[in-house]
Write a protein that holds these residues in place. Sequence first.
Motif, PDB file in Angstrom:
ATOM      1  N   GLY A 124     -12.279   1.506  -2.024  1.00  0.00           N
ATOM      2  CA  GLY A 124     -12.369   0.602  -0.884  1.00  0.00           C
ATOM      3  C   GLY A 124     -12.636   1.312   0.425  1.00  0.00           C
ATOM      4  N   PRO A 125     -12.513   0.587   1.528  1.00  0.00           N
ATOM      5  CA  PRO A 125     -12.874   1.139   2.831  1.00  0.00           C
ATOM      6  C   PRO A 125     -11.940   2.229   3.349  1.00  0.00           C
ATOM      7  N   LEU A 126     -10.746   2.331   2.808  1.00  0.00           N
ATOM      8  CA  LEU A 126      -9.785   3.338   3.285  1.00  0.00           C
ATOM      9  C   LEU A 126      -9.646   4.506   2.320  1.00  0.00           C
ATOM     10  N   ASP A 127     -10.596   4.626   1.402  1.00  0.00           N
ATOM     11  CA  ASP A 127     -10.576   5.673   0.382  1.00  0.00           C
ATOM     12  C   ASP A 127     -10.372   7.059   0.991  1.00  0.00           C
ATOM     13  N   GLY A 128      -9.418   7.794   0.429  1.00  0.00           N
ATOM     14  CA  GLY A 128      -9.171   9.165   0.862  1.00  0.00           C
ATOM     15  C   GLY A 128      -8.135   9.315   1.958  1.00  0.00           C
ATOM     16  N   LEU A 129      -7.772   8.216   2.623  1.00  0.00           N
ATOM     17  CA  LEU A 129      -6.742   8.313   3.662  1.00  0.00           C
ATOM     18  C   LEU A 129      -5.370   8.389   3.014  1.00  0.00           C
ATOM     19  N   LEU A 130      -4.413   8.895   3.763  1.00  0.00           N
ATOM     20  CA  LEU A 130      -3.026   8.930   3.329  1.00  0.00           C
ATOM     21  C   LEU A 130      -2.252   7.853   4.077  1.00  0.00           C
TER      22      LEU A 130
ATOM     23  N   THR B 166       5.397  -2.329  -4.350  1.00  0.00           N
ATOM     24  CA  THR B 166       4.591  -3.539  -4.188  1.00  0.00           C
ATOM     25  C   THR B 166       3.202  -3.259  -3.650  1.00  0.00           C
ATOM     26  N   GLY B 167       3.071  -2.287  -2.762  1.00  0.00           N
ATOM     27  CA  GLY B 167       1.797  -2.055  -2.093  1.00  0.00           C
ATOM     28  C   GLY B 167       1.747  -2.831  -0.791  1.00  0.00           C
ATOM     29  N   ALA B 168       0.549  -2.927  -0.208  1.00  0.00           N
ATOM     30  CA  ALA B 168       0.462  -3.559   1.106  1.00  0.00           C
ATOM     31  C   ALA B 168      -0.964  -3.950   1.467  1.00  0.00           C
ATOM     32  N   PRO B 169      -1.101  -5.020   2.265  1.00  0.00           N
ATOM     33  CA  PRO B 169      -2.393  -5.312   2.897  1.00  0.00           C
ATOM     34  C   PRO B 169      -2.468  -4.481   4.180  1.00  0.00           C
ATOM     35  N   LEU B 170      -3.464  -3.656   4.293  1.00  0.00           N
ATOM     36  CA  LEU B 170      -3.583  -2.749   5.438  1.00  0.00           C
ATOM     37  C   LEU B 170      -4.711  -3.209   6.353  1.00  0.00           C
ATOM     38  N   ARG B 171      -4.417  -3.339   7.609  1.00  0.00           N
ATOM     39  CA  ARG B 171      -5.405  -3.795   8.584  1.00  0.00           C
ATOM     40  C   ARG B 171      -6.545  -2.777   8.710  1.00  0.00           C
TER      41      ARG B 171
ATOM     42  N   GLY C  15     -14.389  -7.457   8.467  1.00  0.00           N
ATOM     43  CA  GLY C  15     -14.553  -6.880   9.795  1.00  0.00           C
ATOM     44  C   GLY C  15     -13.260  -6.862  10.585  1.00  0.00           C
ATOM     45  N   PRO C  16     -13.370  -6.882  11.924  1.00  0.00           N
ATOM     46  CA  PRO C  16     -12.171  -6.823  12.769  1.00  0.00           C
ATOM     47  C   PRO C  16     -11.156  -7.910  12.404  1.00  0.00           C
ATOM     48  N   GLY C  17      -9.916  -7.501  12.262  1.00  0.00           N
ATOM     49  CA  GLY C  17      -8.848  -8.430  11.913  1.00  0.00           C
ATOM     50  C   GLY C  17      -8.646  -8.587  10.417  1.00  0.00           C
ATOM     51  N   GLY C  18      -9.506  -7.976   9.617  1.00  0.00           N
ATOM     52  CA  GLY C  18      -9.372  -8.070   8.169  1.00  0.00           C
ATOM     53  C   GLY C  18      -8.375  -7.065   7.621  1.00  0.00           C
ATOM     54  N   HIS C  19      -8.107  -7.199   6.344  1.00  0.00           N
ATOM     55  CA  HIS C  19      -7.172  -6.311   5.657  1.00  0.00           C
ATOM     56  C   HIS C  19      -7.777  -5.845   4.337  1.00  0.00           C
ATOM     57  N   SER C  20      -7.379  -4.665   3.906  1.00  0.00           N
ATOM     58  CA  SER C  20      -7.688  -4.180   2.569  1.00  0.00           C
ATOM     59  C   SER C  20      -6.369  -4.059   1.827  1.00  0.00           C
ATOM     60  N   VAL C  21      -6.331  -4.629   0.646  1.00  0.00           N
ATOM     61  CA  VAL C  21      -5.101  -4.666  -0.134  1.00  0.00           C
ATOM     62  C   VAL C  21      -5.076  -3.483  -1.101  1.00  0.00           C
ATOM     63  N   TYR C  22      -3.980  -2.745  -1.057  1.00  0.00           N
ATOM     64  CA  TYR C  22      -3.779  -1.588  -1.932  1.00  0.00           C
ATOM     65  C   TYR C  22      -2.466  -1.746  -2.690  1.00  0.00           C
ATOM     66  N   ARG C  23      -2.502  -1.383  -3.975  1.00  0.00           N
ATOM     67  CA  ARG C  23      -1.320  -1.456  -4.834  1.00  0.00           C
ATOM     68  C   ARG C  23      -1.150  -0.119  -5.568  1.00  0.00           C
ATOM     69  N   PRO C  24       0.101   0.246  -5.881  1.00  0.00           N
ATOM     70  CA  PRO C  24       0.339   1.491  -6.614  1.00  0.00           C
ATOM     71  C   PRO C  24      -0.353   1.476  -7.973  1.00  0.00           C
TER      72      PRO C  24
ATOM     73  N   ALA D 266       1.852   7.540  -6.845  1.00  0.00           N
ATOM     74  CA  ALA D 266       1.535   8.276  -5.621  1.00  0.00           C
ATOM     75  C   ALA D 266       0.130   7.931  -5.135  1.00  0.00           C
ATOM     76  N   ARG D 267      -0.652   7.294  -5.989  1.00  0.00           N
ATOM     77  CA  ARG D 267      -2.004   6.848  -5.622  1.00  0.00           C
ATOM     78  C   ARG D 267      -2.028   5.326  -5.639  1.00  0.00           C
ATOM     79  N   TRP D 268      -2.558   4.754  -4.551  1.00  0.00           N
ATOM     80  CA  TRP D 268      -2.668   3.305  -4.446  1.00  0.00           C
ATOM     81  C   TRP D 268      -4.130   2.915  -4.541  1.00  0.00           C
ATOM     82  N   ASP D 269      -4.423   2.005  -5.449  1.00  0.00           N
ATOM     83  CA  ASP D 269      -5.788   1.560  -5.682  1.00  0.00           C
ATOM     84  C   ASP D 269      -6.119   0.316  -4.880  1.00  0.00           C
ATOM     85  N   TRP D 270      -7.360   0.274  -4.423  1.00  0.00           N
ATOM     86  CA  TRP D 270      -7.877  -0.865  -3.667  1.00  0.00           C
ATOM     87  C   TRP D 270      -8.006  -2.059  -4.586  1.00  0.00           C
ATOM     88  N   GLN D 271      -7.512  -3.218  -4.129  1.00  0.00           N
ATOM     89  CA  GLN D 271      -7.563  -4.450  -4.901  1.00  0.00           C
ATOM     90  C   GLN D 271      -8.604  -5.418  -4.367  1.00  0.00           C
TER      91      GLN D 271
END
Length: 88
Positions: free
Chosen positions: A33-39, A52-57, A64-73, A79-84
């Motif tokens: 996803g769009p946040l690939d490689g970030l910690l 549980t994971g989290a929706p990350l702004r 676009g602006p105001g959206g979220h990317s959802v990541y789950r363990p 230790a790695r969360w995959d983009w959903q």
Amino acid sequence: MDELMPRRVYGTDADEPHPGPRPGHVYRELCGGPLDGLLLDVTGWTETERATGAPLRTDIGRFGPGGHSVYRPRPADPARWDWQGDAR
């Protein structure tokens, strides 16, 4: 991973003097996803929140602006969360 260049933490600006991980903090690697490689700094999160994971702004996802990317363990490697996917 390039050992000479520290990885950037979600929520820090790329031009910050120290955008990488800090000692004493707990991180999860964002995969895909769009946040690939970030910690993601999960210091202070409960075990339930970490499981549980989290929706990350993010402004660079599908919505676009105001959206979220959802990541789950990742089940086999929490230790790695995959983009959903992306959400509003």
